[in-house]
Each structure stands twice: as C-alpha cells, then as structure tokens.
Design a protein around this motif. Structure first.
Motif, PDB file in Angstrom:
ATOM      1  N   GLU A 120      49.028  45.386  39.413  1.00 57.78           N
ATOM      2  CA  GLU A 120      50.006  44.440  38.890  1.00 57.78           C
ATOM      3  C   GLU A 120      49.810  43.033  39.435  1.00 57.78           C
ATOM      4  N   GLY A 121      48.676  42.764  40.085  1.00 60.86           N
ATOM      5  CA  GLY A 121      48.420  41.433  40.622  1.00 60.86           C
ATOM      6  C   GLY A 121      47.830  40.502  39.584  1.00 60.86           C
ATOM      7  N   PRO A 122      47.431  39.315  40.006  1.00 59.99           N
ATOM      8  CA  PRO A 122      46.842  38.360  39.062  1.00 59.99           C
ATOM      9  C   PRO A 122      45.500  38.855  38.551  1.00 59.99           C
ATOM     10  N   LEU A 123      45.237  38.553  37.296  1.00 63.42           N
ATOM     11  CA  LEU A 123      44.005  39.002  36.669  1.00 63.42           C
ATOM     12  C   LEU A 123      42.911  37.958  36.836  1.00 63.42           C
ATOM     13  N   PRO A 124      41.676  38.380  36.963  1.00 63.64           N
ATOM     14  CA  PRO A 124      40.578  37.415  37.082  1.00 63.64           C
ATOM     15  C   PRO A 124      40.393  36.637  35.787  1.00 63.64           C
ATOM     16  N   THR A 125      40.026  35.384  35.931  1.00 63.49           N
ATOM     17  CA  THR A 125      39.801  34.508  34.782  1.00 63.49           C
ATOM     18  C   THR A 125      38.349  34.595  34.352  1.00 63.49           C
ATOM     19  N   PRO A 126      38.073  34.795  33.073  1.00 62.38           N
ATOM     20  CA  PRO A 126      36.671  34.763  32.624  1.00 62.38           C
ATOM     21  C   PRO A 126      36.033  33.433  32.985  1.00 62.38           C
ATOM     22  N   PRO A 127      34.837  33.420  33.561  1.00 65.31           N
ATOM     23  CA  PRO A 127      34.216  32.158  33.987  1.00 65.31           C
ATOM     24  C   PRO A 127      33.867  31.276  32.800  1.00 65.31           C
ATOM     25  N   GLN A 128      34.033  30.001  32.992  1.00 64.90           N
ATOM     26  CA  GLN A 128      33.691  29.029  31.966  1.00 64.90           C
ATOM     27  C   GLN A 128      32.183  29.001  31.748  1.00 64.90           C
ATOM     28  N   LYS A 129      31.766  28.950  30.489  1.00 64.83           N
ATOM     29  CA  LYS A 129      30.344  28.938  30.177  1.00 64.83           C
ATOM     30  C   LYS A 129      29.753  27.561  30.452  1.00 64.83           C
TER      31      LYS A 129
END
Length: 1118
Positions: free
Chosen positions: A424-433
C-alpha cells in the motif's frame, strides 16, 4: 472492474463531447473553443485539429463521415480522418444542439434551439424530414437502431418518440424539468437506444434515475438507480454488447449498471466533481472515454464487458490460485500496465477486503508524469466499490459461461483473505524516456528534429518522401540544405560549425553517428562512425569544436568536430537528454527510481576546454511534484537552464553555489489548460524566453511555420502586486540575469562593459528607490540592510538622503556602513596590487616603493595632490581622479581608520581630509564632489591570472581618461550646478593631477565650481543655492533636471525688483569670493605640508567624535 483512470486536457473550459471511430483507434472530441480534435490514442500529443466554428456542441462519426452541430446554426460534414470539409448537411435558424447517426450511417438526425428536429440523408442533403411539436429548444436526439423512430428530449420537459416516415409523434412523456434554454437546463438528458437487432429499450435519464421504456409498447419497463447517485444524471450510453448501461452525472460520478440484474457493477467519482458531458464506449467494450465541463478527456480502462460465449469458466478459487503464483517482487515490474493489456487485469488482482472509502483530495497522485495517464493502482490497491455483487457478476460475464439463461449472481458474503501481503506504499514512477531538446516526438511523420538559435531541422517520413530539411536563421552561416534520410536518422543537433545526425540500430545495421562539418576548410566535410553492437545513440549535442554522444551502454563518447575519438566516461544512470554551449556540457540522467509520479533526475556539468573540470557532479535536478523534464539547454550567454512539464523555467544561479532559480512559468500565460508553450531559446541580456504557442497540444506543427513569441521573466517572489515587491523582484531579476558577466570574464570572453555598467547602475537605482520607500515607511533597519547591498558611492547618496530627511540616527549607522565598505575596498585593492606585482615581476617597476609609500601617506593624512618630480607616468594616471573626503574633519583630527589609497584603475579616496579650517561647509562640499565623481567609477576589475592579469596591468599603466558621465551623476545626486558648469568641472578634473594645490571655500556649492571655474555666478544660481532645500523638501522625488525646471519656474514668479536684487548680490559676491580664495591659498598649502610631516612621524591623533561627523549633514539656516 475499472483498473485505472487516465486523464488529459482536451479543450478549453466548457461543454465538450467525445466519440470513438469504428476501430477504436481514434478518439474524436469537440469543445467550446470551436475545434474538433482527432487523437491517435489518448497519449497523442500532436492531435489533428479542425476549426469548425465559434462553439461546437455535438459531434457524431460513422463510415468516414464526421458531422458536427455548431453555434453557426449548421450541421457540417467533414471527411475522416483527413478532416477535409464536406459540405453543410442541415441549416437551422438558431444553434444546432445535438446530432446523431443512424445505425448504418446513411442518415443524420439533429435538434436545435428553434424547437425542431430534422432528419437528413447524408448522400443527398435535399432529402430532409422536419419533426415539429416541441415548445422549447431541443436538448438531445437519438436514432432508433432499426431506422424507424427518433427520440428527442426538449427544454419543455417532454421526451418524444417520432415516426420518421410519417413525421408524427408516437408517444410523449413529461419527465423533465422545464427550462427556457439549453444553457439553463440542469440536465442535457442524452437519450440512448439499446444497440443490436433486438433494440429492446430506450434509456431516459430522469433526475437521479434511468428509466427504461420498452420499444413498441412504450411501457415503463424498469428503473436503474443507486444510492450513490445524489445529483442529476446528464448522459447515458449503452455498451456495444447492449448488456451494460453507463451514466454520467452532474457531480462527476460515472455509474455502470448490468441491465439484466439491475445492479451497479462499477462507479467512478471524479475528484474535482466536474459535470460529465459525454460518454463513449470503446468498440471492444473494455474501456469508456468521457469528457467534462473542464474540457478534460478521461478514460476508464480495464472494463471486462466481453460478450463472447466461448470463454472458459474460471472460478474465484482459480483466480486466487493464479494470483498466489505471482512473486511479490512483480509489484515493481518495469511496466505494470502489462496486466491489463494482456487481458489479465481482473484475474491478477487480489481478493479485496472491505475497507472504508477514503477520498484522496489530490487527483494528481494518479497521473503518470510523461503522458498524464493515470497509474495502475488497481493491481495492488482497493477502491470503495470492489465488493458489490455486480462486480462479481461482471467478472463471470468475462470468464464464465455465457449462456442464454445468464449466470447466477455470486453473493459478496465472506470473501477469502488474500494469500499474500498487499503493498500500500507509493508506486514507482515509470522512468522518463530519453529525448532531444528542441525536437518533437519521433512517431510523427512530419516533425522538428531540432529547433535552436542556429536553425531548424525538419524530418519528413511518409509514403512520398523520407528526407531532412535544414534551415538556418542566418543565411551567412550556411545555405539551406535538403538531405535524403536513407539511414533513418531520428536525432539531430545543429551548431554554427556542423550538423550531427544519429539513427538507432536495427537487426542488420549498427547505430550510426553522422556529422556534416560545413564550416570545415577541407574538401571532405562529412564523417560517420558506427557504434559497437548492441549500443544505441540516446542523446547527442554539439559544442565548440567537439561532439558528445550518450549511448544506451550508460556511456558518453566525445569526438572532435573533425571525427577524432577523444575521451569516454560512464554515467550513473540512463541518460535523459544533453545540451552543450561553448566548452560546457550539461547532462541529465536518471539517478534513481522516482515514486508517486516524481522523476529522480541527476545533473552533471562539465567544462571541456583546455582545463577540463566538473562543475556539478550528480546533484539532483529540482522538479515540481509529478512533473518531468521537457527542455534542456543554455541561454545565449551560456548559463544552463531547463523547463519542466508544469511550465516552470529554471536557470542556474552561479552566484549562489550553482543552485537553480525559477524565473518564469509559461502556464500562467496560457489561455486554456490544454494550451502549452514549446521553448526554443532563452536570452539573459534581453530577459525573455523564446517559445512557440501550441493550442491544444504540447508540440507545434511543422507547416505552416509556427510563429515565435517572447515571454518576459518574473521571479516568483511574494506580494509582487505591491510597490515594494515589484522593486524587489526587479532588483533580484537584474542581479540574476547579469551574473553571466563575471562568468564570461573569468572564461576570458569579451564582455560588453557598457551593458554591464548599465546593469549595475540599474540595480543601484532600484536599491535607492527601495531605500527611499523604506525611509518613507520609517523602516530604518531595512534601510541599513539595503545599504549593505549598495556600492560605496550610493551609500554616500543614501547618507545625504537620510540627513535631508532629518534621520540623523540612520545617517550615523550608514556612515559606519560606508567606513566598512571603504576598508573592504582598500583590502581588495591591496590584493590587486599584490597580484599586479606578482605578474610584473621580472620587468622594470614603474612605481618605485618609496613613491608608493609617500603617496599612501599623503592619502592617509588627506593631503592635497602634491606632485613630485620623480613620479612617473603610471603614478600620474593613479592620481588623475583624486577626490575630497565626504566625511571631512578638521585638519588636526585623525582619519586613519578610513584610509583609502587610490586604486590602479582610477579609484579615489572618498575619506580624504580637507585642508580647510571650516569643517561644516568644506565637508559638505567634499561630500558632494565625491559622490558626483565616483558614481560611475565603482566598477572594479579583479585580475584572474594569465592573460587576464596582464590585461589588468596594462590598464593600470595606461593613463585613464576621465569618464564623461557628469550629467548622469548630476541627475542621480541632485548636483546644484548647471550643465555648462558640469562640463567645466569635468575638464578641470583632468588637470587635477597637475595642480599642486586645491583651494577650499566656505560656499555650499561644489568645490570644483569655485576652485576651477572662473565664471561668476548668476542671480538665478545664487537664488537656487539658497532655495534648493525648500524645493527638494516639496518634491523629494525630482531629479536634478526637474529641480532646475521647478526653480526656474519659481524664479520667474518673482518680481523684477527681486530678480534684480539677486543679480546685484551675485555681482557683489564675485569679488569677495576671489579675495577669499587668495587669502585661503597659503593656509591650505601650509596645512598640507603639516599633514605630510605628521604622517611621516606617525603621530597618533585623538579619534573624532561621531557626532561631529554628522555636522556635515546639518541644515544651514543661512
């Protein structure tokens, strides 16, 4: 059931509608801005835009025909997807309000505000049928799937079913609230017929419920309702299979009902509660797109509405067994969207426990940074509607047996506990291309590969041509070029020396780097390099004589401009983009994984000149929450800067430890939330941002050529609407954008000294205005704080202002600040002299130590400029601009704590003791003269070593010409002399070094006028001297020119006798003044000799009382 919600801006605020094409690939929208936009998927940042009219109220799409109902009283047709105009189908006397196709796309029904409904044949617009009978504007129309009936809702409160062929009313239901106009209607009441051959029901939204009327009998069959619906339902739409009905409410709630069970299977509430204007199901039935009154486009994804009857049966137990097989580490897979894209979104989600519904106030928590898409929280997190029975029913519809009798509804009692912990913690952000600054996305067929201050590189990749066009802003750099893109280059960089191109690798070919060195004197101007196998170019840039390429192997490769391989080094993470200017290289890369929509980027700044060094090493690049990097580059003056997706422009502040300061927000100037600015350059000297406005998109089209606009900078300080805040913002903005002068001079670049002097003068003027405002507000402590940022000469002016404002305590504190600044300047000049001696070692010294020591003693004791025969040319240059001490004391008093030797660049001692025996008058004169002479000589050159140090030495030995800025100085300091006397003062100052003695007179006018000018004073000048204080008190903000004009006006109002008396007094005073000069001259010389003797003997004098310092600022009643 609904795995995620994605959102993006589509149109400006107002009524917005949306639909899919028959393939589900394109999303077509219209809005109150009068445009129709065609998106190739929700993430299309460059949609096709069609201008239809002032406002577009409705649209429909079928068989390659796009029809729109607009405010210009017409229903227009356009081709799809080209968007070419295809004529006008229907004309009304007022605005068309709604339009709908029949099932085959051969006919169009439209309603308008003139109370009529028209049905027209698409192929022949002359074949029209008009349905009359409503007594108010028509809200909506809906075409019967069997092409027999048309249903319409009106502001008169009725819902009517019409027979098209007979043009008669079949049935009418008084269901709605009556209103006078569509804009006043509380609900749009968008009707919907059940699709398919059965076409059994007509759905009518009535307040907070949906009524279903059976076709044919027109009986009220059933009602769909839910306790969650608290506000009016605005629009309803059937799923393609006809088994589910979606409804959008005024309060932003979207509901989905299973019609057979009359249960709500899903509900989604908009966080901000904007009214849902339109709903559209994807042809596959797996997602819903809807629009709201804010102009946003929203997507509900992951809906299991498949109508297939051959799907194998999967029980809840099997779902749990499949889920338990997944490893907990899969939570951090690179792409969590794969679950939904593979059709496993429902089966992979854990069994959910009943939890309390918690509303999240920040809807941006769900937005992905790069696309604005909402992140997939449904794979791990719960929502408040996951356990209703309809959700389980819908899951069986997708995975269970779908026979004619239907499946039994599974109760929601006692769900099984999850077999693994739920994260239930923060989700990882997809890295910017990785991207190339100044370029548009690579998937566009016509795109900008580079747009910078040198030129424009366009790429074309369509069926007709695959080429690259290069256009230079200055044709003197190079002529335009047209290149065939046979290698498929996708990246470009452009400078005044060369153009760099790069292409990705394929299965057969390696990634290539091609350089066109058009500034080369050689006949061969191109070179190409193949990268090692498995290594692709991700970013590239061009510097002055070098090339930098970042690759997928986390390396940066350096080449010379001629193709010679140079250094290579590794990066700490995948590169995002690079930029270059001169010998500077700026790299941004991923330093870690971001969470909750934030990007964790690092920045690296290197200098690749003769001395290579790293200025910034892996520090975090500041970004706003949930934003990403859009543009990276350098200003025209060479300062690193970048732009984030939220429109904030930041520039590096070298004077504050290479920190990043926000200087502009492009979103503040956008007229619509869907508008953006595409940045192409930044200029510090002109203080503006060059960018291209993009309406409804993030990127500009290639044709026609977009226009560049200039946006001013504004620091985000507090209370910028007040006078104080505006001046603070102006001062610090000027300081920030003129820091590049010191950087350029340290790098041995040529600096525009006039522009630098103007900027310093501007800053000091703003400080003086702030000082005056603080005095007016009786903020004396703030005045002292301001004086800390002033130059020494402006502090003298502030002392004069404070004394005239009768703030003697403030004047005393400012005097201490002035003394402290004098000591600092003395220390800096001593350091300069040491550096000069170091650089001049080995050559004949043109300043003998005994002469320098004698000169220092003279200045310490405040003696006159006694010229010695053994002094050489360099010493004469140093003595050219000596001035009188503004804090003059009696001849016998000590002034050792204010020693200020004349600097090598014409700096003079402002604290020199006057040899006059009259402290009040002469000190006042000295202060005025010092302020006027030093106002523009505050610039200090610090030798930096090497050539810079030698240049400073040459400047010292060359005689300094006086700076012709007396007029400006007079304006700033309210000098009480005319323009002619100022010119005379300047001429006489040039000869100051040759005169052995300088007489002093008790007149309150500047000593330069009495000692050097032979012209007698006029009656007006004498009157002005005695009445200047009155004029200044009445008009404290007037400059010198304004004071003289005001004095002339008052002098003319005097009678002829009074003016004559002033003239006679001026004539009588001339003789006495000359006689007084003759008497004073021997005394002055004697005092000077005594001062020199006392300085040589090192006699210690009693310190002067601070109160006597302020006597120089006392008002003269006479």
């Amino acid at each position: 059931m609904c795995e995620r919600t994605r959102q993006r801006y589509g149109h400006s605020e107002g009524h917005t509608e949306v639909c899919y094409d028959h393939t589900g690939r394109f999303i077509v929208t219209c809005g109150a801005d009068g445009d129709v936009r065609i998106y190739d998927g929700l993430d299309d940042d460059d949609p096709q835009s069609i201008s239809v009219g002032e406002k577009v109220y409705s649209l429909a799409l079928k068989n390659g025909k796009l029809v729109t109902a607009s405010s210009n009283n017409t229903v227009q047709s356009h081709t799809f997807p080209d968007g070419d105009p295809d004529g006008i189908l229907i004309r009304f006397t007022t605005s068309a309000t709604h339009v709908a196709f029949n099932s085959s796309g051969s006919r169009v029904a439209a309603g308008s505000s003139d109370f009529v409904v028209k049905v027209v044949d698409v192929s022949d617009s002359n074949q029209q049928k008009t349905l009359r009978g409503h007594e108010a504007p028509v809200l909506s129309v809906a075409y019967d799937p069997k092409d027999e009936f048309v249903a319409s809702a009106s502001c008169d409160g009725s819902v009517v079913v019409w027979n098209i062929d007979e043009q008669t009313r079949v049935v009418s239901w008084p269901l709605l609230q009556k209103t006078s106009d569509v804009t006043n209607a509380k609900s749009l009441c968008r009707l919907a017929w059940q699709p398919g051959r059965t076409a059994k029901f007509l759905a009518v939204p009535v307040e907070t419920k949906v009524h279903l009327y059976e076709r044919g009998s027109w009986d009220h069959s059933s009602t769909l309702a839910d306790d969650q619906v608290k506000q009016l339902i605005n629009v309803v739409v059937w799923s393609p299979c006809g088994r589910f009905l979606a409804a959008g409410c005024v309060g932003g709630l979207v509901m989905i009902w299973d019609v057979s069970s009359k249960l709500c299977v899903k509900s989604q509430k908009q966080e901000k509660g904007f009214t849902v204007c339109c709903l559209a199901w994807h042809p596959s039935g797996t997602e819903i797109v809807y629009t709201d009154t804010q102009g946003s486009i929203n997507l509900l994804d992951g809906l299991g509405t498949s109508t297939s009857s051959s799907t194998s049966s999967i029980t809840t137990k099997q779902v749990l067994e499949q889920e338990s097989a997944q490893d907990y580490d899969d939570l951090f897979d690179e792409d969590d969207d794969g679950l939904i894209e593979e059709g496993l979104g429902d089966t992979k989600s854990p069994v959910k426990k009943p939890t309390m519904a918690v509303e999240d106030d920040d809807d941006d928590d769900f937005l992905m940074p790069a696309t604005g898409r909402v992140r997939n929280r449904g794979t791990f997190l719960d929502d408040d509607n996951s356990l209703d029975t309809g959700s389980l029913k819908l899951g069986q519809d997708r995975f269970g047996d779908d026979d004619d009798t239907g499946s039994a509804v599974v109760p929601a009692a006692a769900p099984l506990p999850p077999l693994r912990p739920v994260y239930e913690g923060p989700l990882p952000t997809p890295p910017q291309k990785a991207f190339q600054p100044g370029s548009t996305p690579t998937h566009l067929s016509h795109r900008f590969m580079m747009w910078n201050s040198v030129g424009i590189v366009r790429g074309y990749n369509d069926e007709q041509d695959n080429a690259i066009d290069v256009e230079f802003h200055d044709s003197a750099v190079h002529h335009a070029m047209h290149l065939t893109n046979s290698l498929g280059h996708t990246m470009a960089a452009l400078s005044q020396e060369a153009m760099l191109l790069a292409c990705p690798s394929t299965d057969e070919l390696a990634s290539k780097l091609q350089c066109i060195h058009f500034s080369s004197w050689d006949t061969v101007k191109e070179w190409m390099v193949d990268l090692p196998k498995g290594e692709d170019v991700k970013a590239l840039c061009l510097g002055e004589g070098w090339v930098a390429v970042a690759t997928s192997a986390l390396m940066v490769r350096l080449f010379s401009i001629g193709g010679l391989q140079k250094e290579i080094f590794s990066l700490a993470g995948p590169v995002v983009c690079m930029a270059a200017h001169g010998d500077q290289l700026l790299i941004v890369y991923h330093r870690a994984t971001g969470f909750d929509g934030d990007q964790a980027l690092g920045v690296q700044l290197l200098q690749l000149g003769r001395v290579k060094r790293q200025l910034i090493n892996g520090e975090a690049l500041p970004l706003s929450p949930r934003s990403y990097l859009c543009w990276l580059g350098f200003s025209a003056e060479g300062t690193p800067c970048y732009v984030a997706s939220d429109g904030v422009v930041r520039i590096m502040n070298r004077s504050l430890g290479n920190t990043w300061t926000p200087v502009c927000n492009t979103r503040e100037t956008c007229k619509s939330p869907s508008d953006h600015y595409w940045v192409v350059g930044l200029y510090e000297g002109l203080q503006h941002l060059r960018c291209i406005p993009c309406k409804g998109s993030r990127y500009p089209p290639t044709l026609p050529r977009p226009a560049v606009v200039l946006l001013p900078f504004r620091l985000p300080l507090c209370q910028t609407t007040t006078e104080k805040g505006q001046m603070e913002e102006q001062f610090w903005r000027s300081v920030l954008f003129h820091n590049h002068y010191s950087f350029l001079s340290s790098a041995n670049y040529e600096v525009d000294e006039e522009a630098q002097a103007r900027s310093q003068k501007e800053q000091q003027e703003v400080l003086m205005k702030m000082f005056a405002l603080s005095c007016k507000l009786e903020r004396e402590f703030r005045c002292v704080e301001l004086s800390e940022m002033m130059t020494r000469d402006v502090v003298n002016l502030a002392i004069r202002y404070a004394s005239r404002s009768r703030r003697m305590g403030l004047a005393q504190r400012l005097t201490e600040v002035a003394l402290e600044k004098a000591n600092q300047d003395r220390g800096a000049e001593e350091q300069e002299e040491e550096e000069e001696m170091r650089w001049s070692s080995g050559t004949a010294c043109r300043h003998p130590p005994n002469i320098q020591h004698q000169q220092l003693k003279e200045e310490m004791e405040g003696g006159e400029d006694v010229q010695q025969e053994e002094e050489e040319e360099g010493e004469e240059a140093m003595e050219t601009t000596k001035r009188v001490n503004p804090f003059a004391k009696e001849a016998g008093s000590s002034v050792k704590q204010s020693v200020m030797p004349t600097g090598p660049v014409g700096r003079s001692n402002p604290f020199k003791v006057s040899n006059s025996g009259i402290p009040s008058a002469s000190s006042s004169q000295g202060r005025v003269t010092n302020i006027l002479d030093n106002m523009t000589s505050s610039k200090k050159v610090t030798p930096l070593g090497g050539s810079a140090g030698k240049m400073s030495k040459n400047t010292i030995l060359r005689p300094l010409a006086p700076r012709p800025k007396t007029k400006t100085q007079s304006t700033l300091l309210q000098m009480s002399s005319t323009k002619s006397s100022n010119k005379k003062t300047q001429e006489s100052t040039e000869l100051a070094a040759d005169e052995p003695k300088r007489p002093d007179v008790p007149s309150p006018t500047p000593p330069a006028d009495d000692a050097e000018n032979k012209r007698p004073k006029t009656g007006f000048q004498l009157w002005l001297d005695e009445n200047r204080k009155t004029i200044t008190a009445d008009h404290p903000n007037l400059e010198e020119t304004g004071i003289i004009k005001e004095a002339m006006g008052r002098f003319r109002t005097l009678s002829a006798e009074e003016r004559l008396s002033w003239t006679e007094r001026a004539k009588g005073q001339t003789g006495s003044t000359a006689e007084q000069k003759k008497r004073k001259r021997p005394e002055g010389g004697e005092d000077t000799e005594n001062d020199v003797v006392e300085a040589e003997n090192g006699a210690k004098r009693k310190s002067f009382d601070p109160s006597s310092k302020l006597s120089a600022f006392a008002f003269n009643k006479n």
